[in-house]
Design an enzyme around this catalytic site. Structure first.
Site, PDB file in Angstrom:
ATOM      1  N   THR A 132     -35.658  24.861 -52.651  1.00  0.00           N
ATOM      2  CA  THR A 132     -37.008  24.520 -53.089  1.00  0.00           C
ATOM      3  C   THR A 132     -37.936  25.724 -53.012  1.00  0.00           C
ATOM      4  O   THR A 132     -37.721  26.635 -52.197  1.00  0.00           O
ATOM      5  CB  THR A 132     -37.555  23.390 -52.182  1.00  0.00           C
ATOM      6  OG1 THR A 132     -38.957  23.278 -52.363  1.00  0.00           O
ATOM      7  CG2 THR A 132     -37.316  23.700 -50.705  1.00  0.00           C
ATOM      8  N   ASP A 133     -38.992  25.690 -53.826  1.00  0.00           N
ATOM      9  CA  ASP A 133     -40.006  26.753 -53.734  1.00  0.00           C
ATOM     10  C   ASP A 133     -40.842  26.626 -52.455  1.00  0.00           C
ATOM     11  O   ASP A 133     -41.581  27.541 -52.102  1.00  0.00           O
ATOM     12  CB  ASP A 133     -40.916  26.759 -54.968  1.00  0.00           C
ATOM     13  CG  ASP A 133     -41.695  25.466 -55.179  1.00  0.00           C
ATOM     14  OD1 ASP A 133     -41.491  24.500 -54.410  1.00  0.00           O
ATOM     15  OD2 ASP A 133     -42.507  25.407 -56.127  1.00  0.00           O
ATOM     16  N   GLU A 134     -40.695  25.492 -51.752  1.00  0.00           N
ATOM     17  CA  GLU A 134     -41.511  25.292 -50.548  1.00  0.00           C
ATOM     18  C   GLU A 134     -41.133  26.266 -49.432  1.00  0.00           C
ATOM     19  O   GLU A 134     -41.896  26.444 -48.480  1.00  0.00           O
ATOM     20  CB  GLU A 134     -41.416  23.843 -50.065  1.00  0.00           C
ATOM     21  CG  GLU A 134     -41.916  22.882 -51.130  1.00  0.00           C
ATOM     22  CD  GLU A 134     -42.038  21.439 -50.679  1.00  0.00           C
ATOM     23  OE1 GLU A 134     -42.317  21.193 -49.495  1.00  0.00           O
ATOM     24  OE2 GLU A 134     -41.862  20.546 -51.527  1.00  0.00           O
ATOM     25  N   TYR A 157     -39.531  20.116 -43.286  1.00  0.00           N
ATOM     26  CA  TYR A 157     -38.623  20.071 -44.452  1.00  0.00           C
ATOM     27  C   TYR A 157     -38.398  21.474 -45.015  1.00  0.00           C
ATOM     28  O   TYR A 157     -37.262  21.932 -45.188  1.00  0.00           O
ATOM     29  CB  TYR A 157     -39.190  19.152 -45.540  1.00  0.00           C
ATOM     30  CG  TYR A 157     -38.549  19.364 -46.899  1.00  0.00           C
ATOM     31  CD1 TYR A 157     -37.215  19.040 -47.120  1.00  0.00           C
ATOM     32  CD2 TYR A 157     -39.280  19.912 -47.964  1.00  0.00           C
ATOM     33  CE1 TYR A 157     -36.614  19.246 -48.363  1.00  0.00           C
ATOM     34  CE2 TYR A 157     -38.690  20.117 -49.204  1.00  0.00           C
ATOM     35  CZ  TYR A 157     -37.364  19.786 -49.404  1.00  0.00           C
ATOM     36  OH  TYR A 157     -36.770  20.004 -50.630  1.00  0.00           O
ATOM     37  N   LYS A 161     -34.915  23.780 -45.156  1.00  0.00           N
ATOM     38  CA  LYS A 161     -34.330  24.313 -46.394  1.00  0.00           C
ATOM     39  C   LYS A 161     -34.261  25.849 -46.319  1.00  0.00           C
ATOM     40  O   LYS A 161     -33.294  26.458 -46.791  1.00  0.00           O
ATOM     41  CB  LYS A 161     -35.154  23.875 -47.617  1.00  0.00           C
ATOM     42  CG  LYS A 161     -35.120  22.389 -47.921  1.00  0.00           C
ATOM     43  CD  LYS A 161     -33.734  21.874 -48.304  1.00  0.00           C
ATOM     44  CE  LYS A 161     -33.249  22.386 -49.646  1.00  0.00           C
ATOM     45  NZ  LYS A 161     -31.981  21.703 -50.050  1.00  0.00           N
TER      46      LYS A 161
HETATM   47  P1  NAD Z   1     -33.005  12.719 -52.825  1.00  0.00           P
HETATM   48  O1  NAD Z   1     -33.700  12.491 -51.519  1.00  0.00           O
HETATM   49  O2  NAD Z   1     -33.383  11.889 -53.994  1.00  0.00           O
HETATM   50  O3  NAD Z   1     -31.416  12.530 -52.629  1.00  0.00           O
HETATM   51  C1  NAD Z   1     -30.737  13.132 -51.569  1.00  0.00           C
HETATM   52  C2  NAD Z   1     -29.305  12.633 -51.592  1.00  0.00           C
HETATM   53  O4  NAD Z   1     -28.594  13.299 -50.527  1.00  0.00           O
HETATM   54  C3  NAD Z   1     -29.161  11.127 -51.343  1.00  0.00           C
HETATM   55  O5  NAD Z   1     -28.282  10.551 -52.285  1.00  0.00           O
HETATM   56  C4  NAD Z   1     -28.610  11.046 -49.930  1.00  0.00           C
HETATM   57  O6  NAD Z   1     -27.791   9.910 -49.695  1.00  0.00           O
HETATM   58  C5  NAD Z   1     -27.820  12.342 -49.817  1.00  0.00           C
HETATM   59  N1  NAD Z   1     -27.698  12.775 -48.417  1.00  0.00           N
HETATM   60  C6  NAD Z   1     -28.696  12.905 -47.504  1.00  0.00           C
HETATM   61  N2  NAD Z   1     -28.196  13.268 -46.321  1.00  0.00           N
HETATM   62  C7  NAD Z   1     -26.857  13.401 -46.479  1.00  0.00           C
HETATM   63  C8  NAD Z   1     -25.796  13.784 -45.613  1.00  0.00           C
HETATM   64  N3  NAD Z   1     -26.015  14.049 -44.312  1.00  0.00           N
HETATM   65  N4  NAD Z   1     -24.548  13.836 -46.110  1.00  0.00           N
HETATM   66  C9  NAD Z   1     -24.310  13.549 -47.420  1.00  0.00           C
HETATM   67  N5  NAD Z   1     -25.263  13.146 -48.281  1.00  0.00           N
HETATM   68  C10 NAD Z   1     -26.532  13.091 -47.812  1.00  0.00           C
HETATM   69  O7  NAD Z   1     -33.148  14.270 -53.121  1.00  0.00           O
HETATM   70  P2  NAD Z   1     -33.641  15.013 -54.453  1.00  0.00           P
HETATM   71  O8  NAD Z   1     -35.103  14.901 -54.569  1.00  0.00           O
HETATM   72  O9  NAD Z   1     -32.761  14.621 -55.561  1.00  0.00           O
HETATM   73  O10 NAD Z   1     -33.321  16.545 -54.057  1.00  0.00           O
HETATM   74  C11 NAD Z   1     -32.012  17.086 -54.224  1.00  0.00           C
HETATM   75  C12 NAD Z   1     -32.007  18.525 -53.743  1.00  0.00           C
HETATM   76  O11 NAD Z   1     -32.920  19.279 -54.526  1.00  0.00           O
HETATM   77  C13 NAD Z   1     -32.415  18.701 -52.297  1.00  0.00           C
HETATM   78  O12 NAD Z   1     -31.596  19.666 -51.707  1.00  0.00           O
HETATM   79  C14 NAD Z   1     -33.855  19.172 -52.379  1.00  0.00           C
HETATM   80  O13 NAD Z   1     -34.203  19.975 -51.264  1.00  0.00           O
HETATM   81  C15 NAD Z   1     -33.822  19.968 -53.666  1.00  0.00           C
HETATM   82  N6  NAD Z   1     -35.106  20.051 -54.382  1.00  0.00           N
HETATM   83  C16 NAD Z   1     -35.793  18.901 -54.679  1.00  0.00           C
HETATM   84  C17 NAD Z   1     -36.984  18.984 -55.402  1.00  0.00           C
HETATM   85  C18 NAD Z   1     -37.755  17.732 -55.798  1.00  0.00           C
HETATM   86  O14 NAD Z   1     -38.835  17.843 -56.379  1.00  0.00           O
HETATM   87  N7  NAD Z   1     -37.237  16.530 -55.545  1.00  0.00           N
HETATM   88  C19 NAD Z   1     -37.468  20.237 -55.793  1.00  0.00           C
HETATM   89  C20 NAD Z   1     -36.740  21.379 -55.470  1.00  0.00           C
HETATM   90  C21 NAD Z   1     -35.552  21.266 -54.767  1.00  0.00           C
END
Ligand code: NAD
Length: 353
Positions: A132-134, A157, A161
């Site tokens: 993430t950009d965070e 968080y 990351k």
């Molecule tokens: P989300 O919260 O919708 O989904 C996370 C998934 O990971 C879930 O299906 C959960 O069951 C699984 N999970 C969590 N803990 C686990 C573990 N211990 N073992 C196995 N599976 C596990 O997340 P998202 O919003 O789709 O984000 C996905 C990725 O993208 C993350 O790594 C997040 O940091 C990154 N990201 C998200 C955003 C955003 O805007 N949502 C932006 C930039 C980066």
């Protein structure tokens, strides 16, 4: 390619799985099925012979190793994480366990698996960490995050990351694991868990509840449609240079309050009532440590890989509003059983962990 996607039942992971399958890849989805998971996100691919599911928790090294060995991937796309900043304020431990220790376990498992491959396959293997950009902290009114911006994470968080990014980098430098890291801005689109801002606004509005806006609503985020992110990840996996970081952004900066008003206008058009949904906007206490502004310079991924966002925010937000209006059973089940849009991460009054 044979891909192992972690977190494929989540918001972005499910978009990646759907897109990868549609492009002919074989996908194993490793997911622990936490509160944030929704297997229904994958209904369109679950009976595809190229789709496989393994329920495993990255916090368990043996289970993680067994899943990687069973999947026999050409590449791993690591998306599984605890992802909600507000929850990280209330209960940081699980963010360290999953995002830091879980990533270390996956790196160990990937390395052990890759070491057993024939030399040619070993060279082709890729580990893409989705971040993430965070991790870069907060910007003032001007400037953009680049791949060389210093890490200054402000929430548990973001810190978890950032730690994961460092572990991934170190596995590349120390063990020669062919790693790539992407740092992306805020995503929006279908299938996002209702705790996040865009679905929070849409669902509060159509349930006639106050639409909470933190602080003065002047915090700025750069918004990217989720399918554009999935496309960028597949592009980085296929053509990115190992050891490199690629920032991914939407080139769509918006103040939170302007985004919320835009969503209300789209809802007024799509499901009119006697009043505007914007009448429900309610300013609430700010998030502790709330970063003021994120903005991405996505020039590197454009120059090197020819990727840029394709979905303009108005179209993407209209699609998103329509998706939530058309998929009541998807979110009603969550609201009934897992999360009823209560305030999280409000700060000192929240129970410490
Ligand atoms: P989300 O919260 O919708 O989904 C996370 C998934 O990971 C879930 O299906 C959960 O069951 C699984 N999970 C969590 N803990 C686990 C573990 N211990 N073992 C196995 N599976 C596990 O997340 P998202 O919003 O789709 O984000 C996905 C990725 O993208 C993350 O790594 C997040 O940091 C990154 N990201 C998200 C955003 C955003 O805007 N949502 C932006 C930039 C980066």
């Amino acid at each position: 390619m044979k891909l192992l996607v972690t977190g494929g039942c989540g918001f972005i992971g499910s978009a990646v799985v759907r897109m990868a399958i549609s492009r002919g890849h074989e996908v194993t989805n490793l997911d622990a099925l936490t509160y944030a998971a929704n297997p229904a996100n994958l209904a369109s691919v679950e009976s595809d012979r190229r789709y496989h599911f393994i329920r495993a928790d990255l916090r368990n090294l043996d289970a993680t190793q067994a899943a990687v060995d069973a999947a026999r991937p050409d590449a791993i796309l690591h998306l599984a994480a605890e992802t909600h900043v507000d929850r990280s304020i209330d209960a940081p431990s699980v963010f360290v366990e999953t995002n830091v220790n879980g990533t270390a376990n996956l790196l160990q498992a990937a390395r052990a698996f890759r070491d057993r491959l024939p030399a040619d396959d070993r060279d082709e293997f890729r580990f893409l960490h989705v971040s993430t950009d965070e991790v870069y902290g907060s910007l003032g009114e001007t400037g953009l995050f680049s791949e060389t911006s210093p890490y200054q994470p402000n929430s548990p968080y973001a810190a978890s990351k950032a730690a994961a990014d460092m572990l991934v980098r170190s596995w590349g430098k120390t063990y020669g694991l062919p790693v790539l890291i992407t740092n992306c801005s805020n995503n929006y689109g279908p299938c996002q868990f209702p705790e996040k801002l865009v679905p929070m606004v849409i669902l509060s509005a159509i349930r006639g509840r106050p639409i909470p806006v933190y602080g003065s609503g002047t915090n700025v985020r750069d918004w990217l449609y989720v399918d554009d992110h999935a496309d960028a990840l597949l592009r980085v996996l296929e053509s990115g240079r190992c050891g490199e970081i690629y920032n991914i952004g939407g080139d769509a900066e918006m103040r939170n309050i302007d985004l919320v008003r835009q969503l209300c206008t789209l809802l007024d058009e799509a499901r009119p009532t006697t009043q505007s949904y914007s009448d429900l906007i309610t300013f609430v206490d700010d998030r502790p440590g709330h970063d003021h502004r994120y903005a991405i310079d996505a020039g590197k991924i454009d120059r090197e890989l020819g990727w840029r966002p394709r979905t303009d925010p108005r179209t993407g937000l209209r699609n998103t509003v329509k998706w939530y209006l058309d998929h009541e059973s998807w979110w009603q089940g969550i609201l009934d059983n897992r999360y009823d849009q209560e305030r999280l991460g409000a700060g000192p009054s929240a129970a410490p962990q």
